[in-house]
Design a protein around this motif. Structure first.
Motif, PDB file in Angstrom:
ATOM      1  N   GLN A   8       0.946  -1.175   0.066  1.00  0.00           N
ATOM      2  CA  GLN A   8      -0.111   0.137  -0.005  1.00  0.00           C
ATOM      3  C   GLN A   8       0.874   1.320  -0.165  1.00  0.00           C
ATOM      4  OE1 GLN A   8      -3.359  -0.211  -0.539  1.00  0.00           O
ATOM      5  NE2 GLN A   8      -2.829   1.991  -0.985  1.00  0.00           N
ATOM      6  N   SER A   9       1.948   1.129   0.702  1.00  0.00           N
ATOM      7  CA  SER A   9       2.713   2.526   0.829  1.00  0.00           C
ATOM      8  C   SER A   9       3.334   2.754  -0.516  1.00  0.00           C
ATOM      9  CB  SER A   9       3.764   2.329   1.912  1.00  0.00           C
ATOM     10  OG  SER A   9       4.934   1.205   1.577  1.00  0.00           O
ATOM     11  N   PHE A  10       3.555   1.658  -1.297  1.00  0.00           N
ATOM     12  CA  PHE A  10       4.006   2.052  -2.816  1.00  0.00           C
ATOM     13  C   PHE A  10       2.936   2.431  -3.737  1.00  0.00           C
ATOM     14  CE2 PHE A  10       3.394  -0.682  -6.834  1.00  0.00           C
ATOM     15  CZ  PHE A  10       4.468   0.238  -7.643  1.00  0.00           C
ATOM     16  N   LEU A  11       1.746   1.847  -3.459  1.00  0.00           N
ATOM     17  CA  LEU A  11       0.621   2.208  -4.212  1.00  0.00           C
ATOM     18  C   LEU A  11       0.315   3.815  -4.368  1.00  0.00           C
ATOM     19  CD1 LEU A  11      -1.636  -1.348  -4.021  1.00  0.00           C
ATOM     20  CD2 LEU A  11      -0.323  -0.365  -6.079  1.00  0.00           C
ATOM     21  N   ASP A  12       0.373   4.217  -2.975  1.00  0.00           N
ATOM     22  CA  ASP A  12      -0.223   5.626  -2.691  1.00  0.00           C
ATOM     23  C   ASP A  12       0.902   6.572  -3.588  1.00  0.00           C
ATOM     24  OD1 ASP A  12      -1.901   4.775  -0.862  1.00  0.00           O
ATOM     25  OD2 ASP A  12      -0.415   5.216   0.791  1.00  0.00           O
ATOM     26  N   ILE A  13       2.065   6.193  -3.766  1.00  0.00           N
ATOM     27  CA  ILE A  13       3.031   7.159  -4.592  1.00  0.00           C
ATOM     28  C   ILE A  13       2.800   6.864  -6.071  1.00  0.00           C
ATOM     29  CG2 ILE A  13       5.790   7.258  -5.103  1.00  0.00           C
ATOM     30  CD1 ILE A  13       5.951   7.192  -1.834  1.00  0.00           C
ATOM     31  N   TYR A  14       2.817   5.424  -6.091  1.00  0.00           N
ATOM     32  CA  TYR A  14       2.698   4.907  -7.805  1.00  0.00           C
ATOM     33  C   TYR A  14       1.336   5.797  -8.286  1.00  0.00           C
ATOM     34  CZ  TYR A  14       1.145   1.133 -10.871  1.00  0.00           C
ATOM     35  OH  TYR A  14       0.683   0.307 -11.956  1.00  0.00           O
ATOM     36  N   TYR A  15       0.310   5.809  -7.669  1.00  0.00           N
ATOM     37  CA  TYR A  15      -0.927   6.435  -8.215  1.00  0.00           C
ATOM     38  C   TYR A  15      -0.795   7.862  -8.506  1.00  0.00           C
ATOM     39  CZ  TYR A  15      -2.947   1.673  -7.783  1.00  0.00           C
ATOM     40  OH  TYR A  15      -3.426   0.493  -7.751  1.00  0.00           O
ATOM     41  N   GLN A  16      -0.144   8.559  -7.575  1.00  0.00           N
ATOM     42  CA  GLN A  16       0.138   9.942  -7.257  1.00  0.00           C
ATOM     43  C   GLN A  16       0.901  10.267  -8.508  1.00  0.00           C
ATOM     44  OE1 GLN A  16       2.835  11.472  -4.407  1.00  0.00           O
ATOM     45  NE2 GLN A  16       1.291  12.741  -3.669  1.00  0.00           N
ATOM     46  N   SER A  17       2.113   9.626  -8.780  1.00  0.00           N
ATOM     47  CA  SER A  17       3.137   9.844  -9.850  1.00  0.00           C
ATOM     48  C   SER A  17       2.264   9.964 -11.222  1.00  0.00           C
ATOM     49  CB  SER A  17       4.079   9.019  -9.952  1.00  0.00           C
ATOM     50  OG  SER A  17       4.806   9.143  -8.518  1.00  0.00           O
ATOM     51  N   ALA A  18       1.463   8.899 -11.452  1.00  0.00           N
ATOM     52  CA  ALA A  18       0.750   8.702 -12.877  1.00  0.00           C
ATOM     53  C   ALA A  18      -0.049   9.940 -13.131  1.00  0.00           C
ATOM     54  CB  ALA A  18      -0.293   7.467 -12.707  1.00  0.00           C
ATOM     55  N   ALA A  19      -0.429  11.052 -12.350  1.00  0.00           N
ATOM     56  CA  ALA A  19      -1.043  12.191 -12.562  1.00  0.00           C
ATOM     57  C   ALA A  19      -0.326  12.968 -13.824  1.00  0.00           C
ATOM     58  CB  ALA A  19      -1.335  13.027 -11.471  1.00  0.00           C
ATOM     59  N   VAL A  20       1.100  12.755 -13.834  1.00  0.00           N
ATOM     60  CA  VAL A  20       1.639  13.632 -15.107  1.00  0.00           C
ATOM     61  C   VAL A  20       1.402  12.900 -16.518  1.00  0.00           C
ATOM     62  CG1 VAL A  20       3.548  13.994 -13.454  1.00  0.00           C
ATOM     63  CG2 VAL A  20       3.750  11.970 -15.014  1.00  0.00           C
TER      64      VAL A  20
ATOM     65  N   ASP B 236      -3.414   0.032 -16.126  1.00  0.00           N
ATOM     66  CA  ASP B 236      -4.449   0.447 -15.250  1.00  0.00           C
ATOM     67  C   ASP B 236      -5.517   1.524 -15.772  1.00  0.00           C
ATOM     68  OD1 ASP B 236      -3.730  -1.474 -13.300  1.00  0.00           O
ATOM     69  OD2 ASP B 236      -2.345   0.095 -12.326  1.00  0.00           O
ATOM     70  N   PRO B 237      -6.396   1.267 -16.577  1.00  0.00           N
ATOM     71  CA  PRO B 237      -7.001   2.187 -17.135  1.00  0.00           C
ATOM     72  C   PRO B 237      -7.872   3.289 -16.062  1.00  0.00           C
ATOM     73  CG  PRO B 237      -8.106   0.424 -17.910  1.00  0.00           C
ATOM     74  CD  PRO B 237      -6.853  -0.125 -17.062  1.00  0.00           C
ATOM     75  N   GLN B 238      -8.180   2.751 -14.869  1.00  0.00           N
ATOM     76  CA  GLN B 238      -8.828   3.557 -13.866  1.00  0.00           C
ATOM     77  C   GLN B 238      -8.253   4.683 -13.138  1.00  0.00           C
ATOM     78  OE1 GLN B 238     -10.031  -0.376 -12.497  1.00  0.00           O
ATOM     79  NE2 GLN B 238     -12.201   0.540 -11.791  1.00  0.00           N
ATOM     80  N   THR B 239      -6.695   4.258 -13.317  1.00  0.00           N
ATOM     81  CA  THR B 239      -5.863   5.247 -12.728  1.00  0.00           C
ATOM     82  C   THR B 239      -6.057   6.491 -13.618  1.00  0.00           C
ATOM     83  OG1 THR B 239      -4.419   3.361 -11.740  1.00  0.00           O
ATOM     84  CG2 THR B 239      -3.390   5.753 -12.261  1.00  0.00           C
ATOM     85  N   HIS B 240      -6.420   6.407 -14.815  1.00  0.00           N
ATOM     86  CA  HIS B 240      -6.304   7.672 -15.894  1.00  0.00           C
ATOM     87  C   HIS B 240      -7.596   8.129 -16.144  1.00  0.00           C
ATOM     88  CE1 HIS B 240      -2.191   6.106 -16.043  1.00  0.00           C
ATOM     89  NE2 HIS B 240      -2.581   5.033 -16.732  1.00  0.00           N
ATOM     90  N   THR B 241      -8.811   7.208 -16.221  1.00  0.00           N
ATOM     91  CA  THR B 241      -9.931   7.600 -16.446  1.00  0.00           C
ATOM     92  C   THR B 241     -10.554   8.430 -15.026  1.00  0.00           C
ATOM     93  OG1 THR B 241     -10.982   5.702 -15.869  1.00  0.00           O
ATOM     94  CG2 THR B 241     -10.543   6.111 -18.217  1.00  0.00           C
ATOM     95  N   GLU B 242     -10.298   8.111 -13.762  1.00  0.00           N
ATOM     96  CA  GLU B 242     -10.671   8.699 -12.609  1.00  0.00           C
ATOM     97  C   GLU B 242     -10.053  10.181 -12.712  1.00  0.00           C
ATOM     98  OE1 GLU B 242     -10.295   7.032  -8.872  1.00  0.00           O
ATOM     99  OE2 GLU B 242     -12.290   6.113  -9.371  1.00  0.00           O
ATOM    100  N   ARG B 243      -8.929  10.572 -13.441  1.00  0.00           N
ATOM    101  CA  ARG B 243      -8.408  12.005 -13.405  1.00  0.00           C
ATOM    102  C   ARG B 243      -8.920  12.634 -14.765  1.00  0.00           C
ATOM    103  NH1 ARG B 243      -3.687  12.002 -15.215  1.00  0.00           N
ATOM    104  NH2 ARG B 243      -3.091   9.874 -15.769  1.00  0.00           N
ATOM    105  N   GLY B 244      -9.881  11.855 -15.452  1.00  0.00           N
ATOM    106  CA  GLY B 244     -10.618  12.588 -16.491  1.00  0.00           C
ATOM    107  C   GLY B 244      -9.829  12.303 -17.966  1.00  0.00           C
ATOM    108  N   VAL B 245      -8.787  11.514 -17.886  1.00  0.00           N
ATOM    109  CA  VAL B 245      -8.191  11.052 -19.227  1.00  0.00           C
ATOM    110  C   VAL B 245      -9.004   9.968 -19.812  1.00  0.00           C
ATOM    111  CG1 VAL B 245      -6.183  10.159 -20.218  1.00  0.00           C
ATOM    112  CG2 VAL B 245      -6.057  11.604 -18.414  1.00  0.00           C
ATOM    113  N   ASP B 246      -9.363  10.088 -21.227  1.00  0.00           N
ATOM    114  CA  ASP B 246     -10.003   9.192 -21.811  1.00  0.00           C
ATOM    115  C   ASP B 246      -9.206   7.833 -22.209  1.00  0.00           C
ATOM    116  OD1 ASP B 246     -12.619   8.712 -23.726  1.00  0.00           O
ATOM    117  OD2 ASP B 246     -10.797   8.152 -25.207  1.00  0.00           O
ATOM    118  N   ILE B 247     -10.075   7.023 -21.850  1.00  0.00           N
ATOM    119  CA  ILE B 247      -9.555   5.584 -22.111  1.00  0.00           C
ATOM    120  C   ILE B 247      -8.897   5.294 -23.639  1.00  0.00           C
ATOM    121  CG2 ILE B 247     -11.286   4.249 -22.687  1.00  0.00           C
ATOM    122  CD1 ILE B 247     -10.170   2.017 -20.842  1.00  0.00           C
TER     123      ILE B 247
END
Ligand code: ADE
Ligand code: ZN
Length: 336
Positions: free
Chosen positions: A55-67, A98-109
């Motif tokens: 979980q401590s990895f996933l928290d950082i990993y999902y945050q970084s994908a925002a770029v 992981d499409p949901q990591t991107h679609t949850e931020r408004g990026v189209d699949i």
């Protein structure tokens, strides 16, 4: 050993494309897209990559994908990974996203998939690759169904369906319905199971989801009957030694059960999981586990052969790659 392993033809079957985002590229994309990062330097990023658990990895990993925002970003990410994989002797990769990591931020699949596919097309035939769409298991099954629906127009580009993210408390059986629909749509099912979660999750990945490969699966070692079944049914396990070490699954790689699974007749493969976060790509994983468990050159060849057998390639390509491995071994006689 290092030169031998890097040139050894192999496939990679457990790689999250979002986990190949190197700090350097993260800064470049943040600048290109005007995204603020919580880090000032590559050194600060590396200091943040001291993980206590998954979980401590996933928290950082999902945050970084925002770029990652544009088709070009997703293409650049895939191109960089495939180039690195070629340097490690990888001839074919089956790549999680992981499409949901991107679609949850408004990026189209479609933006995500078109970017990946353009880079995959450019990299072939030096390296061939397919996509495995993963459902995030910390989100509800209904969200997984919605993701599959959003992906429907793009399914010709997708080979498989997977399950990832936080495992504990999110058992495979919760995702029976989205998997049923995905398989009905022609996707090949795989699932992360038995990384941090219990051996029972591996059983339900097989029995409820119909998983054709188990990602990680290391906890199967707690259940000798399950190990026997995995060997008998030739169910591949896609193991990731450096990931297991960095996420404290096996902080001491010398205690990793990979060789015990091999000796029990299980179809084990070596892969990198999230190489930008765990300190090494697939070749580094072969070398790290070889050193920790005193594996031989013959073991390395076995792991490469397993990676071909465990892939979803057509039988004729598998045979070609096995022949390539044989020719490579013949042309690299062991120095005594
Ligand atoms: N997503 C990326 N890496 C993962 C891992 N090791 N386990 C589960 N989900 C992941
Ligand atoms: Zn994984």
């Amino acid at each position: 050993m290092e030169r031998f392993v890097r040139g050894l033809p192999k496939t990679e079957l457990h790689i999250h494309i979002e986990g190949t985002l190197e700090a350097r590229m993260m800064f470049d994309l943040a600048r290109r897209n005007g995204v603020a990062l919580p880090y000032g330097s590559v050194e600060e990023v590396e200091a943040a990559y001291a993980f206590a658990d998954l979980q401590s990895f996933l928290d950082i990993y999902y945050q970084s994908a925002a770029v990652l925002r544009t088709e070009e970003d997703f293409a650049d990410l895939m191109s960089a990974y495939l180039a690195r994989a070629v340097d490690d002797g990888v001839r074919h990769a089956e790549v999680f996203f992981d499409p949901q990591t991107h679609t949850e931020r408004g990026v189209d699949i479609g933006t995500v998939i078109r970017g990946f596919v353009s880079a995959q097309d450019d990299a072939a035939p030096d390296i061939t690759s397919t996509l495995i769409l993963c459902f995030l298991r910390h989100l509800p099954a209904e969200a997984a169904v919605d993701t599959l629906e959003a992906a429907r127009p793009h399914l010709r580009h997708i080979q498989g369906v997977g399950l990832d993210s936080g495992e504990k408390g999110n058992p495979p059986e919760l995702f029976a319905e989205p998997y049923r629909l995905a398989v009905e749509a022609g996707l090949i099912p795989v699932a992360h199971a038995g990384e941090e979660g219990p051996a029972g999750y591996i059983r339900s990945a097989l029995d409820v989801l119909g998983a054709r490969r188990v990602d990680h699966g290391v906890r199967a070692w707690d259940d000798p009957e399950l190990v026997e079944r995995l060997a008998r049914e030739r169910v591949p396990l896609t193991m990731c030694p450096l990931s297991n070490q960095r996420l404290q699954v096996f902080p001491d790689l010398g205690l990793h059960p990979l060789k015990r699974f091999m000796d029990a007749g299980v179809l084990v493969t070596v892969n990198s999981d999230d190489p930008a976060y765990f300190g090494g790509y697939v070749g580094d994983n072969y070398l790290a586990i070889a050193e920790a468990l005193e594996l031989t050159r013959a073991d390395m060849v076995r792991l490469a052969r397993n990676s071909v057998e465990a892939s979803f390639l057509p039988e004729d390509r598998k045979a070609t790659l096995q022949d390539e491995i044989s020719a490579y071994v013949r042309s690299h006689p062991a120095s005594l």
